[in-house]
Scaffold this active site. Structure first.
Site, PDB file in Angstrom:
ATOM      1  N   ASP A 165       0.814  -1.221   0.000  1.00 18.55           N
ATOM      2  CA  ASP A 165       0.000   0.000   0.000  1.00 18.55           C
ATOM      3  C   ASP A 165       0.844   1.266   0.000  1.00 18.55           C
ATOM      4  OD1 ASP A 165       0.755  -0.900   2.576  1.00 18.55           O
ATOM      5  OD2 ASP A 165      -0.784   0.300   3.549  1.00 18.55           O
ATOM      6  N   GLU A 212      -0.567  -2.121   5.314  1.00 17.36           N
ATOM      7  CA  GLU A 212       0.411  -2.043   6.387  1.00 17.36           C
ATOM      8  C   GLU A 212       0.429  -0.658   7.008  1.00 17.36           C
ATOM      9  OE1 GLU A 212       3.843  -1.125   8.621  1.00 17.36           O
ATOM     10  OE2 GLU A 212       3.464  -0.215   6.665  1.00 17.36           O
ATOM     11  N   GLU A 213       0.211   0.366   6.198  1.00 12.89           N
ATOM     12  CA  GLU A 213       0.327   1.734   6.687  1.00 12.89           C
ATOM     13  C   GLU A 213      -0.707   2.065   7.757  1.00 12.89           C
ATOM     14  OE1 GLU A 213       2.748   3.497   6.325  1.00 12.89           O
ATOM     15  OE2 GLU A 213       3.702   3.071   4.401  1.00 12.89           O
ATOM     16  N   HIS A 240       7.886   8.582   4.403  1.00  9.93           N
ATOM     17  CA  HIS A 240       6.623   9.324   4.511  1.00  9.93           C
ATOM     18  C   HIS A 240       6.770  10.790   4.086  1.00  9.93           C
ATOM     19  CE1 HIS A 240       4.475   6.291   7.404  1.00  9.93           C
ATOM     20  NE2 HIS A 240       5.276   5.686   6.547  1.00  9.93           N
TER      21      HIS A 240
END
Length: 393
Positions: A79, A138-139, A362
Site C-alpha cells: 500500500d 500495512e500503513e 513518509h
C-alpha cells in the site's frame, strides 16, 4: 548461497525496476490495492505459481519444491500513503494526486516478485514450500492481522520480511537479533470542562487549559517513571479545543501515540497516562476520558533466524555489506507474523546522496536508490533457500 538465484535476479533486474516504477506511478492506498493485486497475480500466473486472492485485496502464493520439507513465508507490503509527491522531475512520479509510495512498498512488492522468479528457477532444489505474502494495508496496521485471519500463516514454520531503508546507505543490510521496530499504540484523551464567555473565565472550566497542563506534564512519565534502559516515546500529534476566539472551550481532544519495545513498558505507560489525565482534570474541576488502543507489537527478531539472515547476507554479498542499524521507534505490522512463527525482519539500505534518496520515509520527496532492489530480491530468495536447506540437516 545459490549461484543460480543470484544469476536470475541479476538477469531480471531491469524488469524488476520497471515493475516497481509502474507501481510508483499508480499508487493505491490501504485496502484499495485492487490494481496492484491484479498486477501481482498477472506475474504469478506468468511464473506458474498457484495463488489465492485475499479479501478485499492482497495475495498469498505457494511455490512447492520438488523435495519434502518445511514452509518458509516471505512477506512484502503493497500500500501507498496519502502523501503528495514532491519529486516533480521524476519520470515515473505518482499520477494519482495526493497519493504516493512514500515508504518503499512499491520496491518491496517488486523485490518479492523477482525473488519468486529466482526461486522458480531452483524449484527442483527446494526442500519444502515457499509462501509469498503480498500484504495490503500495512500503513494503517490492519493488513497483517486480516491476512493471518484468512490463513496466510497456516502451516508456516518461519517468516522473513524486508524493508527498504533510506536512513542506511545503499550496499548495506541490517538484521540484528532482538528489537527492530517498536510497538505502536494510539491514545485519545478527551477533557470535558464547562464552556462560557471568554470574558468570564471564573464561571467556566477551560478545557484548553486542562489539555495544555496535561501535555506539559505528561512527559514526566517517560523522563521519571520509565526505566531509562527501556526506552519509550509518548507523542501528542493532534489537539482540538474550542469553537470560537471568545468562547472558553468546554471540550478538548488530544490524539497521540506510545512507542516502546517491552510489553511491561506499554502497560506502565497506559496506567500512568490514565492517572495523569484524571488527576490533571480533577485539579481544574474537569473530567477526563482516556481511550488507549494497543496497536502493533514490537518487531523482535528471533535469534536463530537473524543469525541465518546474517550468514546469508555475508555469503551472498560479502562481509562489507553487513551493517548493524539501531532499533527504530517506528511501527511495523510484520510483528503479527512473528506472533505466529519464528522469523526476522531485515533493513536494506537505499539511501544515496548523489541520487537524492536520503529523504525520510513518509516525506513527499522520498525515493529509493534502485540499485538496492537487487539486494533485496536476492536476500528474499537466498533466505528462503537457506532456511529450507538447513531444515533438512
Amino acid at each position: 548461497m545459490n549461484e543460480k538465484i543470484k544469476l536470475v535476479v541479476k538477469q531480471n533486474e531491469e524488469k524488476m525496476i520497471a515493475f516497481r516504477r509502474g507501481l510508483h506511478r499508480n499508487p493505491e492506498l490501504s485496502w484499495q490495492e485492487v490494481e496492484t493485486t491484479n498486477r501481482v497475480i498477472e506475474e504469478l500466473k506468468r511464473m506458474g505459481i498457484p495463488y489465492r486472492r485475499m479479501e478485499p485485496t492482497g495475495v498469498v502464493a505457494d511455490l512447492v519444491g520438488e523435495l519434502n520439507g518445511k514452509m518458509v513465508a516471505l512477506r512484502a507490503d503493497m500500500d501507498a500513503l496519502p502523501v503528495a509527491e514532491l519529486n516533480a522531475d521524476l519520470p515515473y512520479k505518482s499520477e494519482n494526486e495526493g497519493k504516493m509510495h512514500a515508504c518503499g512498498h512499491d520496491a518491496h512488492t517488486a523485490m518479492l516478485l523477482s525473488a519468486a522468479e529466482a526461486l522458480v528457477a531452483v524449484k527442483d532444489e527446494l526442500a519444502g514450500t515457499v509462501r509469498f505474502i503480498f500484504q495490503p494495508a500495512e500503513e494503517i496496521t490492519e493488513g497483517a492481522e486480516v491476512m493471518i485471519q484468512q490463513g496466510a500463516m497456516q502451516g508456516v514454520d518461519n517468516v522473513f520480511g524486508i524493508h527498504i531503508w533510506s536512513q542506511m546507505s545503499t550496499h548495506t543490510i541490517s538484521c540484528n537479533t532482538g528489537p527492530i521496530f517498536a510497538s505502536a499504540d494510539v491514545v485519545v484523551v478527551k477533557f470535558t470542562g464547562r464552556g462560557g464567555h471568554g470574558a468570564m473565565p471564573d464561571a467556566c472550566i477551560d478545557a484548553a487549559l486542562v489539555a495544555s497542563a496535561f501535555v506539559t506534564g505528561v512527559q514526566a512519565i517517560v523522563s521519571r517513571e520509565t526505566d531509562p534502559l527501556e526506552p519509550a516515546v509518548f507523542t501528542i500529534g493532534r489537539m482540538e479545543a474550542g469553537t470560537r476566539y471568545n468562547v472558553i472551550a468546554e471540550n478538548a481532544i488530544l490524539e497521540g501515540t506510545v512507542r516502546s519495545f517491552h510489553p511491561r513498558v506499554r502497560e506502565k505507560m497506559e496506567r500512568a497516562i490514565r492517572r495523569y489525565a484524571e488527576q490533571v482534570a480533577a485539579t481544574y474541576g474537569a473530567t477526563a476520558k482516556v481511550d488507549y488502543r494497543y496497536g502493533t507489537h514490537a518487531v523482535i527478531n528471533e535469534e536463530a533466524s537473524a543469525a541465518l539472515a546474517r550468514n546469508v547476507i555475508t555469503n551472498s554479498f560479502g562481509d562489507g555489506i553487513l551493517y548493524s542499524d539501531r532499533p527504530t521507534m517506528a511501527g511495523e505490522d510484520f510483528s503479527y507474523y512473528l506472533q505466529e512463527a519464528p522469523g526476522c525482519f531485515a533493513l536494506v539500505g537505499a539511501g544515496n546522496s548523489e541520487k537524492d534518496t536520503e529523504w525520510a520515509h513518509h516525506h513527499g520527496k522520498f525515493n529509493v536508490d534502485e540499485e538496492a532492489l537487487a539486494y533485496g530480491a536476492e536476500l528474499y530468495a537466498q533466505y528462503a533457500y537457506a532456511y529450507l536447506t538447513e531444515s533438512l540437516e
